[in-house]
Write a protein that holds these residues in place. Structure first.
Motif, mmCIF file in Angstrom:
data_model
loop_
_atom_site.group_PDB
_atom_site.id
_atom_site.type_symbol
_atom_site.label_atom_id
_atom_site.label_comp_id
_atom_site.label_asym_id
_atom_site.label_seq_id
_atom_site.Cartn_x
_atom_site.Cartn_y
_atom_site.Cartn_z
ATOM 1 N N LEU A 195 -11.185 -116.969 -98.554
ATOM 2 C CA LEU A 195 -12.460 -116.966 -97.831
ATOM 3 C C LEU A 195 -12.496 -115.894 -96.751
ATOM 4 C CD1 LEU A 195 -13.171 -120.791 -97.429
ATOM 5 C CD2 LEU A 195 -14.310 -119.179 -98.956
ATOM 6 N N LEU A 196 -11.308 -115.446 -96.328
ATOM 7 C CA LEU A 196 -11.259 -114.379 -95.317
ATOM 8 C C LEU A 196 -11.819 -113.060 -95.855
ATOM 9 C CD1 LEU A 196 -7.738 -114.992 -93.712
ATOM 10 C CD2 LEU A 196 -9.983 -115.399 -92.688
ATOM 11 N N ALA A 197 -11.964 -112.979 -97.186
ATOM 12 C CA ALA A 197 -12.494 -111.743 -97.777
ATOM 13 C C ALA A 197 -13.925 -111.469 -97.317
ATOM 14 C CB ALA A 197 -12.435 -111.823 -99.302
ATOM 15 N N LEU A 198 -14.687 -112.559 -97.081
ATOM 16 C CA LEU A 198 -16.084 -112.374 -96.677
ATOM 17 C C LEU A 198 -16.195 -111.672 -95.319
ATOM 18 C CD1 LEU A 198 -19.101 -112.728 -97.097
ATOM 19 C CD2 LEU A 198 -18.888 -115.081 -96.272
ATOM 20 N N PRO A 199 -15.600 -112.204 -94.233
ATOM 21 C CA PRO A 199 -15.704 -111.474 -92.957
ATOM 22 C C PRO A 199 -14.998 -110.120 -92.995
ATOM 23 C CG PRO A 199 -14.189 -113.343 -92.752
ATOM 24 C CD PRO A 199 -14.899 -113.502 -94.057
ATOM 25 N N LYS A 200 -13.900 -110.033 -93.769
ATOM 26 C CA LYS A 200 -13.177 -108.758 -93.853
ATOM 27 C C LYS A 200 -14.067 -107.653 -94.407
ATOM 28 C CE LYS A 200 -9.277 -106.566 -96.253
ATOM 29 N NZ LYS A 200 -10.093 -105.602 -97.008
ATOM 30 N N HIS A 201 -14.743 -107.921 -95.518
ATOM 31 C CA HIS A 201 -15.575 -106.890 -96.147
ATOM 32 C C HIS A 201 -16.889 -106.696 -95.390
ATOM 33 C CE1 HIS A 201 -13.116 -105.878 -99.634
ATOM 34 N NE2 HIS A 201 -12.761 -107.157 -99.665
ATOM 35 N N MET A 202 -17.357 -107.731 -94.715
ATOM 36 C CA MET A 202 -18.517 -107.548 -93.842
ATOM 37 C C MET A 202 -18.204 -106.545 -92.741
ATOM 38 S SD MET A 202 -20.049 -111.388 -93.299
ATOM 39 C CE MET A 202 -21.012 -110.811 -91.894
ATOM 40 N N PHE A 203 -17.059 -106.733 -92.096
ATOM 41 C CA PHE A 203 -16.697 -105.840 -90.997
ATOM 42 C C PHE A 203 -16.424 -104.419 -91.496
ATOM 43 C CE2 PHE A 203 -13.612 -103.795 -88.177
ATOM 44 C CZ PHE A 203 -14.301 -103.852 -86.969
ATOM 45 N N SER A 204 -15.668 -104.303 -92.605
ATOM 46 C CA SER A 204 -15.356 -102.967 -93.123
ATOM 47 C C SER A 204 -16.611 -102.242 -93.581
ATOM 48 C CB SER A 204 -14.352 -103.062 -94.282
ATOM 49 O OG SER A 204 -14.914 -103.799 -95.362
ATOM 50 N N GLY A 205 -17.637 -103.021 -93.969
ATOM 51 C CA GLY A 205 -18.883 -102.404 -94.409
ATOM 52 C C GLY A 205 -19.643 -101.699 -93.303
ATOM 53 N N ILE A 206 -19.451 -102.167 -92.062
ATOM 54 C CA ILE A 206 -20.154 -101.517 -90.942
ATOM 55 C C ILE A 206 -19.206 -100.749 -90.024
ATOM 56 C CG2 ILE A 206 -22.076 -103.136 -90.924
ATOM 57 C CD1 ILE A 206 -20.742 -104.603 -88.636
ATOM 58 N N ASP A 207 -17.903 -100.796 -90.324
ATOM 59 C CA ASP A 207 -16.919 -100.042 -89.533
ATOM 60 C C ASP A 207 -16.856 -98.614 -90.059
ATOM 61 O OD1 ASP A 207 -14.946 -99.416 -87.710
ATOM 62 O OD2 ASP A 207 -13.324 -100.183 -88.973
ATOM 63 N N VAL A 208 -17.988 -97.925 -89.970
ATOM 64 C CA VAL A 208 -18.145 -96.581 -90.525
ATOM 65 C C VAL A 208 -18.756 -95.681 -89.447
ATOM 66 C CG1 VAL A 208 -19.202 -95.186 -92.342
ATOM 67 C CG2 VAL A 208 -18.494 -97.540 -92.828
ATOM 68 N N PHE A 209 -18.123 -94.549 -89.199
ATOM 69 C CA PHE A 209 -18.573 -93.666 -88.128
ATOM 70 C C PHE A 209 -20.024 -93.217 -88.318
ATOM 71 C CE2 PHE A 209 -19.021 -89.298 -86.444
ATOM 72 C CZ PHE A 209 -18.868 -89.582 -85.088
ATOM 73 N N ALA A 210 -20.397 -92.909 -89.560
ATOM 74 C CA ALA A 210 -21.745 -92.389 -89.814
ATOM 75 C C ALA A 210 -22.833 -93.396 -89.440
ATOM 76 C CB ALA A 210 -21.892 -91.979 -91.279
ATOM 77 N N LEU A 211 -22.486 -94.690 -89.442
ATOM 78 C CA LEU A 211 -23.483 -95.709 -89.111
ATOM 79 C C LEU A 211 -23.878 -95.684 -87.638
ATOM 80 C CD1 LEU A 211 -22.602 -98.960 -91.108
ATOM 81 C CD2 LEU A 211 -24.685 -97.598 -91.232
#
Length: 415
Positions: free
Chosen positions: A26-42
């Motif tokens: 279940l930790l995959a959900l918050p992990k991929h949520m965070f990595s999805g917005i942990d992007v410099f261009a954003l």
């Protein structure tokens, strides 16, 4: 369809898939949520949103309205043409369809109503033209597209949106002229002398210089798109406070709060969409869909028309940003493999999904404009249909003529 916000619908779908799989944490959900917005261009997203709010607070709408009206206000349906031209100019600053409709769009709807236009027609014209916000750069949708498909050149994609945006504006103007002839919507009696032209144009120069500064700086290599958003914020603050002298310090807390709220709504969708896209990937949905479509041996043109149909239907139920994050990683590589220009395909996807903001039940732009104009949604939709058909005609043109999307970027060396 149940009325659940898009971000939470995506999150619930992702969580359900993880639970059904049984082998995923279940930790995959918050992990991929965070990595999805942990992007410099954003980082460019909140800053471009803040730029639009600062320019709106700096009385930009009134300046652009005066500038546009002196050129097209005297023609048949003049206020409608002024609405289109003002929103086209503002699109080069805001990057957001909702900002266009709620800012200058709201002013133009009131003016058109007072001049004898049907309120629902004024609202429909404003909503249909406001889709230029994400198409003419700067564009938040294009930044998200480049994150979803890193192989595309973001600068080239930004430049590619200019000519398609102009084509859509011309289509809206042509339709407004035809309707104005039928309903006898007359032009303005106000006449401008050469001193008025010079004064209005001079006052509009600082506002019109912003998109030139952004695109020129990025294309010349002076700064990256993210750095351009920082430059845009300081320029907007300077223009509103020093040049136009209409931005007061007491307005800043409200401007910052609205920018933060809009940023949060955008980023939570991006975060949930990233987790949803991960579930699709590990489930091999993109690979299977790719194999299916490639196996059909469609020609590039047939594929484009199939994609247009898919996106128009898909857009009925989902907003542009999650649509880009979910569909682009699947469809863009197929288009590239078929020899379709990445820039042409990017523009077709963005125009398609931006049009989805006009289609119920999720059409946020449709609902927002109806509230701003204070007209019943059903009446507004009846007036909107001709504009939707015109935009579908533009989509067909973009599919048939790649040069509309690729010619301008090619002049700057982007393909």
């Amino acid at each position: 369809m149940l009325g659940v916000p898009v971000a939470f619908a995506l999150g619930a779908g992702t969580l359900t898939a993880i639970l059904i799989n049984g082998n995923l944490s279940l930790l995959a959900l918050p992990k991929h949520m965070f990595s999805g917005i942990d992007v410099f261009a954003l980082e460019a997203v909140p800053l471009f949103i803040l730029t639009a709010e600062l320019m709106t607070g700096g009385a930009l709408s009134a300046v652009l309205l005066k500038f546009a009206s002196q050129f097209v206000g005297r023609f048949r349906g003049g206020l409608g043409h002024t609405n289109i031209l003002t929103l086209t100019f503002f699109s080069g600053i805001s990057g957001s369809a909702l900002a266009d409709a709620a800012g200058p769009g709201a002013i133009m709807i009131r003016m058109m109503r007072d001049d004898g236009y049907k309120p629902e027609y004024a609202a429909a014209l404003t909503a249909a033209t406001s889709i230029l916000g994400p198409i003419i750069p700067p564009s938040i949708s294009m930044i998200i597209y480049a994150l979803a498909y890193p192989e595309i050149n973001l600068v080239g994609l930004l430049i590619a949106g200019v000519l398609p945006g102009v084509v859509i504006a011309l289509a809206m103007a042509g339709l407004n002229h035809v309707i104005s002839m039928k309903r006898n919507y007359r032009g303005s009696d106000e006449r401008f002398g050469w001193r008025d032209y010079l004064r209005n144009s001079w006052r509009a120069v600082p506002a019109l210089a912003l998109p030139v500064l952004i695109l020129g700086g990025i294309a010349s290599g002076s700064f990256t798109p993210t750095e351009a958003s920082v430059v845009a914020v300081f320029y907007a603050l300077f223009a509103g406070r020093v040049i136009y002298r209409s931005l007061e310090w007491h307005q800043l807390p409200g401007i910052l709060a609205r920018s933060a709220l809009m940023t949060a709504s955008v980023l939570i969708i991006v975060a949930m969409s990233a987790a949803f896209a991960w579930v699709l990937t590990i489930s091999r949905v993109p690979q299977q869909l790719t194999e299916l479509i490639v196996g059909m041996q469609l020609s590039p043109l047939a594929f484009l028309f199939a994609v247009n149909t898919l996106l128009l239907l898909f857009g009925i139920l989902i907003e542009p940003l999650p649509g880009i994050v979910v569909l682009v990683p699947i469809l863009a590589p197929i288009a590239h493999a078929l020899g379709i220009s990445d820039l042409q395909f990017g523009i077709i996807v963005i125009v398609n999904l931006t049009m989805s903001m006009l289609t119920p039940p999720v059409g946020g732009l449709l609902l927002a404009t109806s509230v701003v104009a204070r007209v019943p949604l059903a009446k507004m939709i009846r007036e909107l249909w001709p504009f939707m058909w015109a935009q579908i005609g533009v989509l067909v043109l973009l599919s048939l003529v790649p040069g509309i999307s690729t010619m301008l970027p090619a002049l700057f060396g982007y393909r």
